[in-house]
Design an enzyme around this catalytic site. Structure first.
Site, PDB file in Angstrom:
ATOM      1  N   CYS A  10      -2.728   1.059   0.928  1.00 49.07           N
ATOM      2  CA  CYS A  10      -3.038  -0.361   0.699  1.00 49.07           C
ATOM      3  C   CYS A  10      -1.804  -1.087   0.155  1.00 49.07           C
ATOM      4  O   CYS A  10      -0.795  -0.471  -0.178  1.00 49.07           O
ATOM      5  CB  CYS A  10      -4.199  -0.495  -0.285  1.00 49.07           C
ATOM      6  SG  CYS A  10      -3.822   0.115  -1.942  1.00 49.07           S
ATOM      7  N   CYS A  13      -0.631   0.104  -3.197  1.00 42.38           N
ATOM      8  CA  CYS A  13       0.034   1.410  -3.129  1.00 42.38           C
ATOM      9  C   CYS A  13       1.492   1.244  -2.716  1.00 42.38           C
ATOM     10  O   CYS A  13       2.377   1.898  -3.267  1.00 42.38           O
ATOM     11  CB  CYS A  13      -0.694   2.325  -2.155  1.00 42.38           C
ATOM     12  SG  CYS A  13      -2.410   2.619  -2.611  1.00 42.38           S
TER      13      CYS A  13
END
Length: 79
Positions: A10, A13
């Site tokens: 994501c 991240c």
């Protein structure tokens, strides 16, 4: 030093991975940064992503993301 960034991929991240790289660069240390996206591997450390593991120890997980100064402090603790 071994740093693992935990997350499925994501935006948060990716941001955590960039924070780790920037912190290592600014501190002028040598570290291997590994991105872990396998859910089974992530679950060995935490259920909340993104996660930051330094030298085998979970130092951060979930949100809000730490700032660059906090990431540098976490790395210095393990240096």
């Amino acid at each position: 030093m071994e740093i693992k960034v935990l997350g499925p991929g994501c935006a948060n991240c990716h941001t955590m991975e960039e924070l780790a790289k920037k912190a290592v660069s600014e501190l002028g240390i040598t570290a291997e940064i590994e991105k872990i996206s396998d859910i089974q591997e992530i679950m060995k450390y935490t259920m909340s992503t993104p996660g930051l593991v330094i030298n085998g120890r979970l130092k951060h997980s979930g949100r809000p993301l730490p700032g660059i100064d906090k990431v540098k402090a976490l790395i210095k603790e393990e240096a």
